[in-house]
Motif scaffolding. Structure first.
Motif, PDB file in Angstrom:
ATOM      1  N   LEU A   3     -19.053 -23.444 -23.108  1.00  0.00           N
ATOM      2  CA  LEU A   3     -19.745 -24.644 -22.670  1.00  0.00           C
ATOM      3  C   LEU A   3     -18.839 -25.618 -21.915  1.00  0.00           C
ATOM      4  CD1 LEU A   3     -21.998 -25.250 -25.787  1.00  0.00           C
ATOM      5  CD2 LEU A   3     -22.621 -24.191 -23.618  1.00  0.00           C
ATOM      6  N   ARG A   4     -17.547 -25.428 -22.007  1.00  0.00           N
ATOM      7  CA  ARG A   4     -16.614 -26.302 -21.290  1.00  0.00           C
ATOM      8  C   ARG A   4     -16.194 -25.728 -19.945  1.00  0.00           C
ATOM      9  NH1 ARG A   4     -12.760 -28.614 -26.095  1.00  0.00           N
ATOM     10  NH2 ARG A   4     -14.439 -29.658 -27.186  1.00  0.00           N
ATOM     11  N   CYS A  20     -24.127 -11.791 -20.449  1.00  0.00           N
ATOM     12  CA  CYS A  20     -24.846 -12.990 -20.843  1.00  0.00           C
ATOM     13  C   CYS A  20     -24.741 -13.166 -22.351  1.00  0.00           C
ATOM     14  CB  CYS A  20     -26.320 -12.890 -20.435  1.00  0.00           C
ATOM     15  SG  CYS A  20     -27.256 -14.385 -20.774  1.00  0.00           S
ATOM     16  N   THR A  23     -28.366 -18.172 -25.728  1.00  0.00           N
ATOM     17  CA  THR A  23     -28.310 -19.395 -26.526  1.00  0.00           C
ATOM     18  C   THR A  23     -29.603 -20.170 -26.298  1.00  0.00           C
ATOM     19  OG1 THR A  23     -27.432 -20.903 -24.858  1.00  0.00           O
ATOM     20  CG2 THR A  23     -25.831 -19.569 -26.040  1.00  0.00           C
ATOM     21  N   SER A  24     -29.742 -21.278 -26.977  1.00  0.00           N
ATOM     22  CA  SER A  24     -30.902 -22.131 -26.750  1.00  0.00           C
ATOM     23  C   SER A  24     -30.770 -22.900 -25.434  1.00  0.00           C
ATOM     24  CB  SER A  24     -31.065 -23.114 -27.907  1.00  0.00           C
ATOM     25  OG  SER A  24     -29.911 -23.926 -28.004  1.00  0.00           O
ATOM     26  N   LYS A  25     -29.600 -22.860 -24.808  1.00  0.00           N
ATOM     27  CA  LYS A  25     -29.349 -23.594 -23.561  1.00  0.00           C
ATOM     28  C   LYS A  25     -29.837 -22.840 -22.321  1.00  0.00           C
ATOM     29  CE  LYS A  25     -26.942 -26.845 -25.597  1.00  0.00           C
ATOM     30  NZ  LYS A  25     -27.478 -28.154 -25.804  1.00  0.00           N
ATOM     31  N   TRP A  26     -29.946 -21.493 -22.388  1.00  0.00           N
ATOM     32  CA  TRP A  26     -30.389 -20.691 -21.248  1.00  0.00           C
ATOM     33  C   TRP A  26     -30.949 -19.369 -21.718  1.00  0.00           C
ATOM     34  CZ3 TRP A  26     -25.067 -21.809 -21.736  1.00  0.00           C
ATOM     35  CH2 TRP A  26     -24.294 -20.758 -22.215  1.00  0.00           C
ATOM     36  N   SER A  27     -31.584 -18.685 -20.801  1.00  0.00           N
ATOM     37  CA  SER A  27     -32.170 -17.380 -21.079  1.00  0.00           C
ATOM     38  C   SER A  27     -31.341 -16.299 -20.405  1.00  0.00           C
ATOM     39  CB  SER A  27     -33.605 -17.343 -20.540  1.00  0.00           C
ATOM     40  OG  SER A  27     -34.115 -16.032 -20.595  1.00  0.00           O
ATOM     41  N   CYS A  28     -31.276 -15.140 -20.998  1.00  0.00           N
ATOM     42  CA  CYS A  28     -30.566 -14.015 -20.397  1.00  0.00           C
ATOM     43  C   CYS A  28     -31.515 -13.100 -19.615  1.00  0.00           C
ATOM     44  CB  CYS A  28     -29.836 -13.218 -21.482  1.00  0.00           C
ATOM     45  SG  CYS A  28     -28.418 -14.089 -22.164  1.00  0.00           S
TER      46      CYS A  28
END
Length: 76
Positions: A3-4, A20, A23-28
């Motif tokens: 994430l950084r 990939c 996560t809950s931040k994006w879809s693979c």
């Protein structure tokens, strides 16, 4: 690290094999999103072709990029 924006390959020799990390931040999902869209005045109607979800957005002059972003969100 992920994430950084740190390049994990600097400290992880096998990380380049990962394509990939879900996560809950994006879809693979790698499938492209296809939508039907129509606009009447400032009302934009977008419908995802794969799942039938639709949305109505108030945008007076949306760009292709904006429409594709809405489409991707509806299809995911």
């Amino acid at each position: 690290m992920l994430l950084r924006g740190v390049d994990a390959n600097d400290s992880c020799s096998w990380c380049h094999y990962l394509s990939c990390v879900p996560t809950s931040k994006w879809s693979c999902k790698t499938e492209p999103a296809y939508c039907l869209s129509s606009q009447v005045g400032s009302q934009l109607n977008v419908t995802c072709s794969s799942n039938g979800k639709s949305g109505v957005y108030m945008l007076s002059n949306p760009s292709t990029t904006q429409i594709q972003g809405l489409c991707t969100a509806l299809c995911s």
